[in-house]
Design an enzyme around this catalytic site. Structure first.
Site, PDB file in Angstrom:
ATOM      1  N   ASP A  30     -27.939   2.467   0.167  1.00 24.61           N
ATOM      2  CA  ASP A  30     -27.997   3.656  -0.695  1.00 24.61           C
ATOM      3  C   ASP A  30     -27.044   3.472  -1.883  1.00 24.61           C
ATOM      4  O   ASP A  30     -25.920   2.990  -1.724  1.00 24.61           O
ATOM      5  CB  ASP A  30     -27.615   4.903   0.115  1.00 24.61           C
ATOM      6  N   ILE A  31     -27.485   3.872  -3.042  1.00 25.58           N
ATOM      7  CA  ILE A  31     -26.702   3.700  -4.272  1.00 25.58           C
ATOM      8  C   ILE A  31     -25.470   4.615  -4.300  1.00 25.58           C
ATOM      9  O   ILE A  31     -24.499   4.336  -4.999  1.00 25.58           O
ATOM     10  CB  ILE A  31     -27.612   3.956  -5.506  1.00 25.58           C
ATOM     11  N   ASN A  87     -34.830  13.772   5.422  1.00 27.38           N
ATOM     12  CA  ASN A  87     -34.918  15.039   4.693  1.00 27.38           C
ATOM     13  C   ASN A  87     -36.362  15.246   4.249  1.00 27.38           C
ATOM     14  O   ASN A  87     -37.032  14.294   3.852  1.00 27.38           O
ATOM     15  CB  ASN A  87     -34.002  15.001   3.472  1.00 27.38           C
ATOM     16  N   VAL A  96     -35.924  12.244  -3.301  1.00 25.80           N
ATOM     17  CA  VAL A  96     -36.872  11.186  -3.664  1.00 25.80           C
ATOM     18  C   VAL A  96     -38.126  11.353  -2.797  1.00 25.80           C
ATOM     19  O   VAL A  96     -38.050  11.295  -1.561  1.00 25.80           O
ATOM     20  CB  VAL A  96     -36.263   9.775  -3.460  1.00 25.80           C
ATOM     21  N   HIS A 100     -38.203   8.317   3.610  1.00 25.60           N
ATOM     22  CA  HIS A 100     -37.117   7.383   3.909  1.00 25.60           C
ATOM     23  C   HIS A 100     -36.268   7.915   5.047  1.00 25.60           C
ATOM     24  O   HIS A 100     -36.081   9.125   5.191  1.00 25.60           O
ATOM     25  CB  HIS A 100     -36.252   7.112   2.675  1.00 25.60           C
ATOM     26  N   HIS A 102     -32.492   7.793   6.475  1.00 27.69           N
ATOM     27  CA  HIS A 102     -31.099   7.440   6.188  1.00 27.69           C
ATOM     28  C   HIS A 102     -30.456   6.945   7.481  1.00 27.69           C
ATOM     29  O   HIS A 102     -30.554   7.610   8.519  1.00 27.69           O
ATOM     30  CB  HIS A 102     -30.299   8.673   5.749  1.00 27.69           C
TER      31      HIS A 102
HETATM   32  P1  5GP Z   1     -32.943  12.236  -0.167  1.00 24.38           P
HETATM   33  O1  5GP Z   1     -32.025  13.286  -0.702  1.00 24.38           O
HETATM   34  O2  5GP Z   1     -34.265  12.184  -0.889  1.00 24.38           O
HETATM   35  O3  5GP Z   1     -33.094  12.324   1.336  1.00 24.38           O
HETATM   36  O4  5GP Z   1     -32.201  10.863  -0.392  1.00 24.38           O
HETATM   37  C1  5GP Z   1     -32.408  10.039  -1.494  1.00 24.38           C
HETATM   38  C2  5GP Z   1     -31.342   8.975  -1.444  1.00 24.38           C
HETATM   39  O5  5GP Z   1     -31.708   7.953  -2.340  1.00 24.38           O
HETATM   40  C3  5GP Z   1     -29.955   9.465  -1.869  1.00 24.38           C
HETATM   41  O6  5GP Z   1     -29.030   9.240  -0.806  1.00 24.38           O
HETATM   42  C4  5GP Z   1     -29.636   8.653  -3.117  1.00 24.38           C
HETATM   43  O7  5GP Z   1     -28.284   8.279  -3.210  1.00 24.38           O
HETATM   44  C5  5GP Z   1     -30.549   7.449  -2.949  1.00 24.38           C
HETATM   45  N1  5GP Z   1     -30.979   6.848  -4.209  1.00 24.38           N
HETATM   46  C6  5GP Z   1     -31.445   7.511  -5.314  1.00 24.38           C
HETATM   47  N2  5GP Z   1     -31.765   6.652  -6.268  1.00 24.38           N
HETATM   48  C7  5GP Z   1     -31.506   5.404  -5.784  1.00 24.38           C
HETATM   49  C8  5GP Z   1     -31.635   4.102  -6.343  1.00 24.38           C
HETATM   50  O8  5GP Z   1     -32.074   3.888  -7.478  1.00 24.38           O
HETATM   51  N3  5GP Z   1     -31.251   3.061  -5.550  1.00 24.38           N
HETATM   52  C9  5GP Z   1     -30.758   3.242  -4.285  1.00 24.38           C
HETATM   53  N4  5GP Z   1     -30.422   2.143  -3.601  1.00 24.38           N
HETATM   54  N5  5GP Z   1     -30.635   4.470  -3.729  1.00 24.38           N
HETATM   55  C10 5GP Z   1     -30.995   5.537  -4.472  1.00 24.38           C
END
Ligand code: 5GP
Ligand code: ZN
Length: 114
Positions: A30-31, A87, A96, A100, A102
């Site tokens: 994760d970034i 999520n 996103v 996915h 986590h």
């Molecule tokens: P969500 O909130 O959709 O469950 O989690 C999305 C996750 O994607 C977040 O933890 C966010 O930090 C990660 N994320 C968003 N953009 C990028 C990216 O460009 N690269 C990577 N490696 N992670 C990302």
């Protein structure tokens, strides 16, 4: 899905730190890590969220969990423990729209989540 961030990671348009790759699944760091270990495990196929999973995709979801468990073993956190989070939708905190999982580990995680 041309505009999907995670599809771009799958097809190599966007770089990421990939830690696992097979025919149907990839995992990358994760970034913006929320724990010492924070890995995202995703299907290569675009599925917007867990709500969009069809019956034929259910084995793929099982595979995501299996990969997560093996990664936890590989990074040495299986015994201490870890958390898998999916999520879904706005109230679920999904940012996103590509399914996915986590994998969070490396510190004591608290409950309930925010
Ligand atoms: P969500 O909130 O959709 O469950 O989690 C999305 C996750 O994607 C977040 O933890 C966010 O930090 C990660 N994320 C968003 N953009 C990028 C990216 O460009 N690269 C990577 N490696 N992670 C990302
Ligand atoms: Zn996608």
């Amino acid at each position: 899905m041309a505009e999907c961030l995670f599809c771009k990671i799958v097809n190599g348009e966007l770089s990421s730190d990939i830690v696992y790759d097979d025919e149907t699944v990839i995992a990358f760091k994760d970034i913006n890590p929320q724990a010492p270990h924070h890995i995202l495990i995703i299907p290569k196929k675009h599925i917007a969220s867990v709500s969009e999973v069809s019956a034929e995709d259910e084995p793929l979801l099982g595979h995501l969990c299996g990969v997560a468990a093996r990664l936890a073993e590989k990074i040495g956190v299986a015994e201490a423990g870890y958390r898998l989070v999916v999520n879904s939708g706005p109230h679920g905190g999904q940012a996103v729209a590509h399914l996915h999982v986590h994998l969070l580990a490396g510190r004591q995680l608290t409950w309930p989540p925010g």
